[in-house]
Write a protein that holds these residues in place. Structure first.
Motif, PDB file in Angstrom:
ATOM      1  N   ALA A  10     -24.843 -50.489  -9.268  1.00 44.91           N
ATOM      2  CA  ALA A  10     -24.103 -49.701  -9.035  1.00 44.91           C
ATOM      3  C   ALA A  10     -24.570 -48.061  -8.756  1.00 44.91           C
ATOM      4  CB  ALA A  10     -24.479 -49.658 -10.624  1.00 44.91           C
ATOM      5  N   ARG A  11     -25.329 -48.223  -8.288  1.00 40.98           N
ATOM      6  CA  ARG A  11     -26.041 -46.981  -6.781  1.00 40.98           C
ATOM      7  C   ARG A  11     -25.214 -47.138  -5.905  1.00 40.98           C
ATOM      8  NH1 ARG A  11     -30.927 -46.559 -10.182  1.00 40.98           N
ATOM      9  NH2 ARG A  11     -31.780 -48.578  -9.763  1.00 40.98           N
ATOM     10  N   ALA A  12     -25.980 -48.729  -4.912  1.00 37.70           N
ATOM     11  CA  ALA A  12     -25.170 -48.791  -3.995  1.00 37.70           C
ATOM     12  C   ALA A  12     -22.831 -48.480  -3.747  1.00 37.70           C
ATOM     13  CB  ALA A  12     -24.963 -50.508  -3.864  1.00 37.70           C
ATOM     14  N   LEU A  13     -22.637 -48.958  -4.988  1.00 37.79           N
ATOM     15  CA  LEU A  13     -21.811 -48.972  -5.034  1.00 37.79           C
ATOM     16  C   LEU A  13     -21.150 -47.103  -4.545  1.00 37.79           C
ATOM     17  CD1 LEU A  13     -20.290 -51.205  -7.400  1.00 37.79           C
ATOM     18  CD2 LEU A  13     -19.496 -51.177  -5.199  1.00 37.79           C
TER      19      LEU A  13
ATOM     20  N   LEU B 232     -25.785 -44.227 -18.008  1.00 35.70           N
ATOM     21  CA  LEU B 232     -25.123 -43.388 -16.241  1.00 35.70           C
ATOM     22  C   LEU B 232     -26.343 -42.327 -15.907  1.00 35.70           C
ATOM     23  CD1 LEU B 232     -21.420 -42.627 -17.528  1.00 35.70           C
ATOM     24  CD2 LEU B 232     -22.655 -44.983 -16.028  1.00 35.70           C
ATOM     25  N   ALA B 233     -27.210 -41.848 -16.863  1.00 31.67           N
ATOM     26  CA  ALA B 233     -28.187 -41.456 -15.914  1.00 31.67           C
ATOM     27  C   ALA B 233     -29.675 -42.164 -15.465  1.00 31.67           C
ATOM     28  CB  ALA B 233     -29.375 -40.965 -16.980  1.00 31.67           C
ATOM     29  N   GLU B 234     -29.922 -43.479 -15.402  1.00 33.60           N
ATOM     30  CA  GLU B 234     -30.028 -44.336 -14.472  1.00 33.60           C
ATOM     31  C   GLU B 234     -29.598 -44.860 -13.322  1.00 33.60           C
ATOM     32  OE1 GLU B 234     -31.647 -47.658 -16.481  1.00 33.60           O
ATOM     33  OE2 GLU B 234     -32.171 -46.974 -18.332  1.00 33.60           O
ATOM     34  N   ILE B 235     -28.432 -45.088 -13.126  1.00 39.12           N
ATOM     35  CA  ILE B 235     -27.560 -44.836 -11.592  1.00 39.12           C
ATOM     36  C   ILE B 235     -27.188 -43.508 -11.083  1.00 39.12           C
ATOM     37  CG2 ILE B 235     -27.588 -46.962 -12.318  1.00 39.12           C
ATOM     38  CD1 ILE B 235     -23.925 -45.841 -12.347  1.00 39.12           C
TER      39      ILE B 235
ATOM     40  N   GLU C 188     -21.365 -46.345  -2.030  1.00 36.59           N
ATOM     41  CA  GLU C 188     -20.024 -46.418  -1.014  1.00 36.59           C
ATOM     42  C   GLU C 188     -19.088 -45.584  -1.139  1.00 36.59           C
ATOM     43  OE1 GLU C 188     -17.640 -50.366  -0.089  1.00 36.59           O
ATOM     44  OE2 GLU C 188     -18.886 -50.623  -0.807  1.00 36.59           O
ATOM     45  N   ALA C 189     -18.977 -45.004  -1.725  1.00 36.17           N
ATOM     46  CA  ALA C 189     -18.035 -44.243  -2.522  1.00 36.17           C
ATOM     47  C   ALA C 189     -17.914 -42.870  -1.909  1.00 36.17           C
ATOM     48  CB  ALA C 189     -17.475 -44.339  -3.932  1.00 36.17           C
ATOM     49  N   GLY C 190     -19.226 -42.791  -1.839  1.00 32.35           N
ATOM     50  CA  GLY C 190     -19.649 -41.080  -1.174  1.00 32.35           C
ATOM     51  C   GLY C 190     -20.186 -40.836  -2.098  1.00 32.35           C
ATOM     52  N   TYR C 191     -20.725 -40.725  -2.643  1.00 35.02           N
ATOM     53  CA  TYR C 191     -21.118 -40.128  -4.062  1.00 35.02           C
ATOM     54  C   TYR C 191     -23.108 -40.812  -4.413  1.00 35.02           C
ATOM     55  CZ  TYR C 191     -16.979 -38.556  -5.556  1.00 35.02           C
ATOM     56  OH  TYR C 191     -15.202 -38.171  -5.413  1.00 35.02           O
TER      57      TYR C 191
ATOM     58  N   PRO D 284     -12.231 -46.714  -6.769  1.00 37.77           N
ATOM     59  CA  PRO D 284     -12.261 -47.765  -7.268  1.00 37.77           C
ATOM     60  C   PRO D 284     -13.330 -47.952  -7.483  1.00 37.77           C
ATOM     61  CG  PRO D 284     -10.532 -47.717  -6.835  1.00 37.77           C
ATOM     62  CD  PRO D 284     -10.655 -46.472  -5.600  1.00 37.77           C
ATOM     63  N   LEU D 285     -14.439 -47.344  -6.754  1.00 39.96           N
ATOM     64  CA  LEU D 285     -15.286 -47.778  -5.900  1.00 39.96           C
ATOM     65  C   LEU D 285     -16.635 -47.431  -7.456  1.00 39.96           C
ATOM     66  CD1 LEU D 285     -16.010 -47.741  -2.435  1.00 39.96           C
ATOM     67  CD2 LEU D 285     -16.114 -49.920  -4.097  1.00 39.96           C
ATOM     68  N   VAL D 286     -15.610 -45.731  -6.981  1.00 39.11           N
ATOM     69  CA  VAL D 286     -16.492 -45.432  -8.272  1.00 39.11           C
ATOM     70  C   VAL D 286     -16.764 -45.886 -10.694  1.00 39.11           C
ATOM     71  CG1 VAL D 286     -16.731 -43.327 -10.148  1.00 39.11           C
ATOM     72  CG2 VAL D 286     -16.551 -42.886  -7.282  1.00 39.11           C
ATOM     73  N   ARG D 287     -15.451 -46.765 -10.473  1.00 40.78           N
ATOM     74  CA  ARG D 287     -15.053 -47.488 -11.045  1.00 40.78           C
ATOM     75  C   ARG D 287     -15.438 -48.256 -11.166  1.00 40.78           C
ATOM     76  NH1 ARG D 287      -9.549 -45.577 -10.250  1.00 40.78           N
ATOM     77  NH2 ARG D 287      -8.668 -47.854 -10.216  1.00 40.78           N
ATOM     78  N   GLN D 288     -15.959 -49.319 -10.050  1.00 41.51           N
ATOM     79  CA  GLN D 288     -16.770 -50.496 -10.522  1.00 41.51           C
ATOM     80  C   GLN D 288     -18.434 -49.668 -11.006  1.00 41.51           C
ATOM     81  OE1 GLN D 288     -16.178 -53.470  -6.770  1.00 41.51           O
ATOM     82  NE2 GLN D 288     -14.443 -52.162  -6.913  1.00 41.51           N
ATOM     83  N   ALA D 289     -18.991 -48.668 -10.032  1.00 44.43           N
ATOM     84  CA  ALA D 289     -20.314 -48.646  -9.822  1.00 44.43           C
ATOM     85  C   ALA D 289     -20.603 -48.379 -11.953  1.00 44.43           C
ATOM     86  CB  ALA D 289     -20.126 -47.379  -9.542  1.00 44.43           C
ATOM     87  N   ILE D 290     -19.661 -47.570 -12.417  1.00 46.09           N
ATOM     88  CA  ILE D 290     -19.019 -47.602 -14.150  1.00 46.09           C
ATOM     89  C   ILE D 290     -19.646 -48.580 -14.923  1.00 46.09           C
ATOM     90  CG2 ILE D 290     -18.677 -46.399 -15.793  1.00 46.09           C
ATOM     91  CD1 ILE D 290     -17.554 -43.932 -13.848  1.00 46.09           C
TER      92      ILE D 290
END
Length: 532
Positions: free
Chosen positions: A350-353, A386-389, A356-359, A299-305
């Motif tokens: 987005a980058r912080a999320l 997406l390239a920016e994050i 946090e998600a491990g990516y 879910p953290l990745v989906r939030q980041a997107i």
């Protein structure tokens, strides 16, 4: 309350019928209507199978339903049903005298056959009514012919009458000629192979020709029960290149264009002799994220997107008349809609999320999209965002059959589908985003958008089911608000990005054309004036 906006539109010029037309052009005749569109997603003309947007307009003119939804008045109107009675346990429909194009009379048995066939075929078209408890096992006992001109549909515990009526007014409620269809049944296919490329309806027109990705030709049905149309022929021409469609519209080769880019739609804004109709569909351009694939299962990745997309920029530069930013799956001006969450472009968040998600260094994935305006440009813009994050995305374009098949098979990372509201209510708009009773592979519920994203949502689905069966309108509306709040909190894998509009440019010779929010636009009442 106003759910949809659809202006009566004037105007169009006519033109050459076939793709092989000569180089000399003249205005199309007054008894023909030519629509420049994209036929890439027209995969089947079986009304109990074909659900794609452009398919619906063809079916709306070759078939009738029991009832129809008039988006100008926001009212349900009789079509094959002259009237209907609602009681505590069901709805009884009283049929008008009508004939199919074959000359066979329209009877209650045809209505029952058609609706039961919908569930026996069990294609994606049935999904909207299956959620109300109608299926292949229950349909024959719940949908019955009282006599030759009377049909009874019993209510299940999962639906209120209003919602059932709205669903029956959709394209899946089309009534087929059971006598004609049964002549073409092969290997117990319910006539599907034949109906994919033929019509057996009672609508104002009949199919005369369909060349995939080329042309669909309809001709007036001499057995139509309604007022005869002044149009002898309606042609849908495959014009996937927007600039080509714009030129054809300008010089009179086509009367209507409904697959232009935003820039080419704007070209006609204020241009003498043309009218732009911006039909509000109640649906969305969404970003489907495959929750069955790593890392999109997080879910953290989906939030980041969600925080990595420039909705306003894409809306201004690409969508324009095609839509507006909206991340809640209920149009912002509908009753019961909640305010939009703060899912604006915020790259740092987005980058912080992602970290946090491990990516922290991002990852790579693909974005699949049908090669059609405006989705290709949307995919390219999302790729850049997406390239920016730190997410590297490769865009894969394809035709309708390829991309839809990949979506249904859960064969994607990200994919850009479009939705329509199941009915003009908050719950109707939410259906595509909160409906998934069984997420298992074995369920094979490919007609369900949430299932396609492998997003298991038992709590949301339960609340949606409870709301659908709630008889008190005020309580049902409050449950719809709660469903929106819970949807946002769940970091959705079927993510609404833009409320979807359908801009249509019409030549001023065409009178009486009014775009329908579900693309069920009937043209039998359209007339054309002489060319200047």
């Amino acid at each position: 309350m106003k759910h949809f906006h659809s202006r009566m539109m004037a105007g169009a010029a006519l033109a050459v019928m076939l793709a092989s037309a000569p180089a000399v052009f003249a205005a199309t005749p007054n008894d023909q209507l030519v629509i420049g569109t994209s036929l890439a997603q027209v995969l089947s003309l079986d009304p109990q199978q074909g659900t794609e947007v452009k398919t619906q307009e063809i079916l709306a003119n070759t078939y009738d339903r029991l009832i129809s939804f008039d988006s100008k008045t926001n009212e349900l109107q009789g079509q094959l049903a002259e009237s209907w009675d609602v009681d505590d346990t069901g709805i009884t429909f009283h049929l008008r005298d009508a004939q199919f194009a074959s000359g066979n009379p329209v009877t209650a048995n045809d209505v029952v056959f058609s609706l039961v066939r919908l569930f026996k075929l069990d294609q994606s078209a049935a999904a909207g009514l299956k959620t109300f408890g109608y299926n292949a096992e229950t349909a024959e006992s719940l949908i019955t012919a009282v006599d030759e001109k009377t049909v009874r549909i019993d209510l299940t515990d999962d639906v209120v009458p209003e919602a059932l009526l709205y669903r029956l007014s959709g394209g899946v409620g089309s009534v087929v000629d059971s006598v004609e269809v049964m002549k073409h049944v092969v290997n117990n296919d319910y006539g599907n192979e034949w109906l994919r490329t033929n019509t057996a309806g009672s609508g104002p027109f009949v199919l005369r020709r369909w060349s995939p990705n080329d042309i669909v030709m309809l001709e007036a049905n001499p057995n139509f029960w309604g007022e005869p149309s002044t149009l002898k022929r309606v042609l849908f021409r495959h014009v996937p290149e927007s600039q080509a469609a714009r030129l054809m519209l300008e010089r009179g080769d086509i009367d209507i264009a409904n697959a232009l880019t935003a820039a080419d739609v704007r070209y006609f804004d204020g241009k003498e002799g043309f009218v732009i109709d911006q039909v509000k569909t109640g649906g969305f351009y969404a970003l489907a994220m495959n929750a069955g694939h790593e890392p999109l299962d997080n879910p953290l990745v989906r939030q980041a997107i969600a925080y990595g997309i420039d909705y306003q920029g894409i809306g201004d530069a690409i969508l324009g008349p095609y839509g507006r930013p909206r991340n809640v799956p209920v149009p912002e001006d509908w009753e019961g809609a909640i305010p939009n969450p703060d899912w604006s472009l915020q790259p740092e968040k987005a980058r912080a999320l992602l970290a946090e998600a491990g990516y922290p260094n991002g990852f790579s994935l693909t974005i699949k999209t049908i090669a059609q305006a405006p989705r290709v440009d949307m995919a390219t813009a999302i790729q850049a965002n997406l390239a920016e994050i730190g997410i590297t995305a490769r865009v894969i374009q394809g035709n309708g059959s390829d991309i839809v098949a990949a979506h249904r098979a859960r064969d994607f990372d990200l994919l850009i589908p479009q939705t329509s509201a199941a009915d003009p209510t908050a719950l109707g708009a939410l259906d595509n985003f909160t409906n998934n009773p069984d997420n298992s592979v074995e369920a094979n519920n490919a007609g369900n958008f949430v299932w396609r994203s492998d997003w298991d949502i038992p709590e949301l689905n339960t609340l949606r089911q409870e709301a659908n069966r709630e008889r008190d309108p005020a309580t049902r509306l409050e449950m719809a608000r709660q469903l929106q709040e819970d949807f946002i909190a769940a970091s959705p894998a079927v993510f609404p990005m833009f409320e979807r509009f359908e801009p249509i440019v019409v030549n001023a010779r065409v009178e009486g054309y009014s775009g329908h929010p579900w693309s069920l636009t009937r043209v039998d009442a359209v007339t054309k004036t002489d060319a200047n």
